[in-house]
Design a protein around this motif. Structure first.
Motif, PDB file in Angstrom:
ATOM      1  N   ARG A  68      61.515  53.619  26.251  1.00 26.27           N
ATOM      2  CA  ARG A  68      61.388  52.944  24.960  1.00 26.27           C
ATOM      3  C   ARG A  68      60.254  51.934  24.999  1.00 26.27           C
ATOM      4  N   ALA A 104      56.928  53.743  25.009  1.00 28.90           N
ATOM      5  CA  ALA A 104      56.614  54.272  23.680  1.00 28.90           C
ATOM      6  C   ALA A 104      56.053  53.172  22.792  1.00 28.90           C
ATOM      7  N   ASP A 121      51.339  56.925  15.612  1.00 27.32           N
ATOM      8  CA  ASP A 121      52.310  57.820  16.248  1.00 27.32           C
ATOM      9  C   ASP A 121      51.707  59.148  16.703  1.00 27.32           C
ATOM     10  N   GLU A 167      52.806  60.702  21.379  1.00 33.57           N
ATOM     11  CA  GLU A 167      54.245  60.517  21.544  1.00 33.57           C
ATOM     12  C   GLU A 167      54.604  60.394  23.024  1.00 33.57           C
ATOM     13  N   ALA A 226      57.755  61.169  25.929  1.00 30.93           N
ATOM     14  CA  ALA A 226      58.998  61.854  26.289  1.00 30.93           C
ATOM     15  C   ALA A 226      59.328  61.506  27.734  1.00 30.93           C
ATOM     16  N   GLY A 257      64.096  63.992  27.422  1.00 29.21           N
ATOM     17  CA  GLY A 257      64.394  62.802  26.633  1.00 29.21           C
ATOM     18  C   GLY A 257      63.323  62.661  25.572  1.00 29.21           C
ATOM     19  N   VAL A 258      63.663  62.939  24.335  1.00 29.38           N
ATOM     20  CA  VAL A 258      62.667  63.004  23.251  1.00 29.38           C
ATOM     21  C   VAL A 258      63.192  62.285  22.011  1.00 29.38           C
ATOM     22  N   GLU A 259      62.240  61.965  21.126  1.00 27.54           N
ATOM     23  CA  GLU A 259      62.599  61.347  19.848  1.00 27.54           C
ATOM     24  C   GLU A 259      62.275  62.228  18.660  1.00 27.54           C
ATOM     25  N   THR A 260      61.435  63.254  18.866  1.00 24.61           N
ATOM     26  CA  THR A 260      61.016  64.091  17.737  1.00 24.61           C
ATOM     27  C   THR A 260      61.083  65.569  18.114  1.00 24.61           C
ATOM     28  N   GLU A 270      59.896  67.878  21.759  1.00 23.03           N
ATOM     29  CA  GLU A 270      60.723  68.913  22.383  1.00 23.03           C
ATOM     30  C   GLU A 270      60.000  70.260  22.395  1.00 23.03           C
ATOM     31  N   ASP A 326      68.470  61.620  24.394  1.00 21.02           N
ATOM     32  CA  ASP A 326      67.669  60.452  24.057  1.00 21.02           C
ATOM     33  C   ASP A 326      67.007  59.914  25.325  1.00 21.02           C
ATOM     34  N   TYR A 327      66.119  58.947  25.148  1.00 22.84           N
ATOM     35  CA  TYR A 327      65.395  58.379  26.286  1.00 22.84           C
ATOM     36  C   TYR A 327      66.335  57.856  27.376  1.00 22.84           C
TER      37      TYR A 327
END
Length: 437
Positions: free
Chosen positions: A134, A137, A147, A150, A152, A176-179, A183, A204-205
């Motif tokens: 986090r 990022a 953004d 990104e 991961a 571990g991804v946010e979008t 992925e 998640d992260y």
């Protein structure tokens, strides 16, 4: 198995993890540029020479370089054109602390973000405390002003001595991804291994960050558990090896990591369990921290126990004794001597007044750099010549195959401490050896 879309991939850091990952990515069909600030290491890798010992990796490295899909550099500028960047730098234990040292991770993310002008994905593979991804990022967004780049987290589960297998045929992948885009990129990078049936866990992260340290903490706990039971066996006259065998038949437990002996070392398990109990303490989880800390305490205590067994065989003191130490690496099939129990025991015996001669099939050079005060030998027989005590400290196959009849004429006194429960006790005792394990 279909070929993946040919991507340009960068790898930052060329230690065990980074070199294996870079060569593996080239084997999967990608164009790979691997970077390290160590110019000497990059020169060796460019010449298809490994700066460390890892079975099978040299051939994979050469194949990647000669195919033109793998090259090496010392400049971050050469990485700017890649679409996926894997950060594989070390996170050693911080000086004076149990926490992880994140300086190299932070530097890598900052240097990459400063150079990326188009859409890209920076993927952390280093083992880090929860919250690091986090923070990285946020750092990347601040540097890039948006953004388009990104982040991961894709933790590694590489075992030294099995790096090629674990890179090309992993038993799981964690993203571990946010979008969805992040992925998708990772699934394309790993498409060949996913199509072969490798399970993928998308999380998640924080979950992705915790998977690796949790896995290592569990393995460390399993080793310390059987070593704690070994102490109970010593006190009661029970035999720990058949006990461990019986436990291993329970499919809820399994036989792996139930080998009693000198305990764990290396660059991962010790620092990861310390980082995890440090993290638990920071979170106010004192009972969790105490539980994890005890795993470490039990493990370190095994080194003292091996020393004590040797001291007993020598009549109570190492002073003036000649000791043959078989093993310097923290485990077989590697030359890694980081936090090596073998080297710790050899050094402690010397500190108590012994003259210690060490032999290891591949780790002597690294051991000599770390402990130049010890004497090193290029063969078992040379190391054992005139010894009052032999300490078997790393479970190499060539030590397992030792013949007491060959070793007996070489030593001065037939005393053996088998720190890895590798030998057959009856065979050595029949040959006139005082054998402890």
């Amino acid at each position: 198995m279909s070929a993946p879309e040919r991507l340009t991939v960068s790898v930052v850091g060329t230690g065990y993890l980074g070199t294996a990952h870079a060569a593996g990515m080239a084997q999967l069909g990608h164009d790979v540029v691997a970077m390290d600030v160590d110019a000497e290491k990059i020169a060796l890798l460019s010449a298809c020479e490994l700066p460390f010992f890892e079975p099978g990796l040299g051939a994979l490295l050469r194949k990647g370089v000669e195919s033109g899909r793998l090259r090496f550099t010392t400049s971050y500028d050469d990485l700017a054109g890649a679409g996926a960047h894997f950060v594989c730098v070390g996170t050693p234990q911080a000086p004076g602390s149990c926490a992880a040292d994140l300086r190299w991770v932070e530097a890598a993310f900052g240097e990459l973000a400063a150079r990326l002008t188009g859409p890209a994905l920076i993927v952390g593979k280093s083992t880090v405390p929860a919250g690091t991804a986090r923070r990285m990022a946020e750092t990347v967004r601040r540097i890039t002003g948006g953004d388009r780049v990104e982040v991961a987290w894709n933790p590694e589960f590489l075992r030294e001595g099995h790096a090629v297998e674990d890179t090309l045929r992993p038993d799981r992948l964690v993203f571990g991804v946010e979008t969805p885009r992040a992925e998708k990129v990772l699934r394309e990078v790993y498409r060949p291994v996913i199509e072969e049936g490798c399970p993928v866990v998308v999380a998640d992260y924080a979950t992705a960050e915790l998977v690796k340290v949790s896995a290592n903490a569990f393995l460390a706990m399993k080793i310390s558990f059987i070593n704690a039971i070994a102490q109970v066996c010593e006190a009661t006259g029970a035999a720990v090896l058949p006990l461990a065998e019986a436990l291993g038949y329970d499919d809820r437990i399994g036989p792996r990591f139930l080998g009693p002996g000198l305990g764990f070392g290396g660059g991962c398990l010790p620092k990861d369990i310390r980082a995890l109990y440090s993290c638990a303490g920071d979170l106010g989880l004192d009972e969790v921290a105490a539980f994890l800390r005890q795993v470490d305490v039990i493990n370190l205590g095994r080194r003292d126990r091996v020393l004590a067994l040797g001291r007993d065989l020598l009549g109570g003191s190492y002073a003036g004794a000649r000791v043959c130490a078989l093993g310097a690496a923290f485990k077989p099939n590697t030359d890694d001597v980081r936090d090596s129990p073998a080297l710790a025991v050899a050094s402690a015996a010397q500190a108590e007044g012994a003259r210690v001669v060490v032999h290891d099939p591949v780790a002597v050079d690294g051991a000599r750099r770390l402990r130049p005060d010890l004497v090193y030998a290029d063969s078992i027989l040379t190391a054992a010549r005139g010894a009052d005590l032999v300490l078997l400290l790393t479970d190499w196959t060539e030590f397992e195959n030792l013949d007491p009849a060959v070793l007996s004429p070489v030593v001065r006194r037939r005393n053996m401490v088998d720190g890895r429960n590798l030998l057959i006790p009856a065979r050595w005792r029949a040959a006139g050896w005082a054998y402890r394990a």
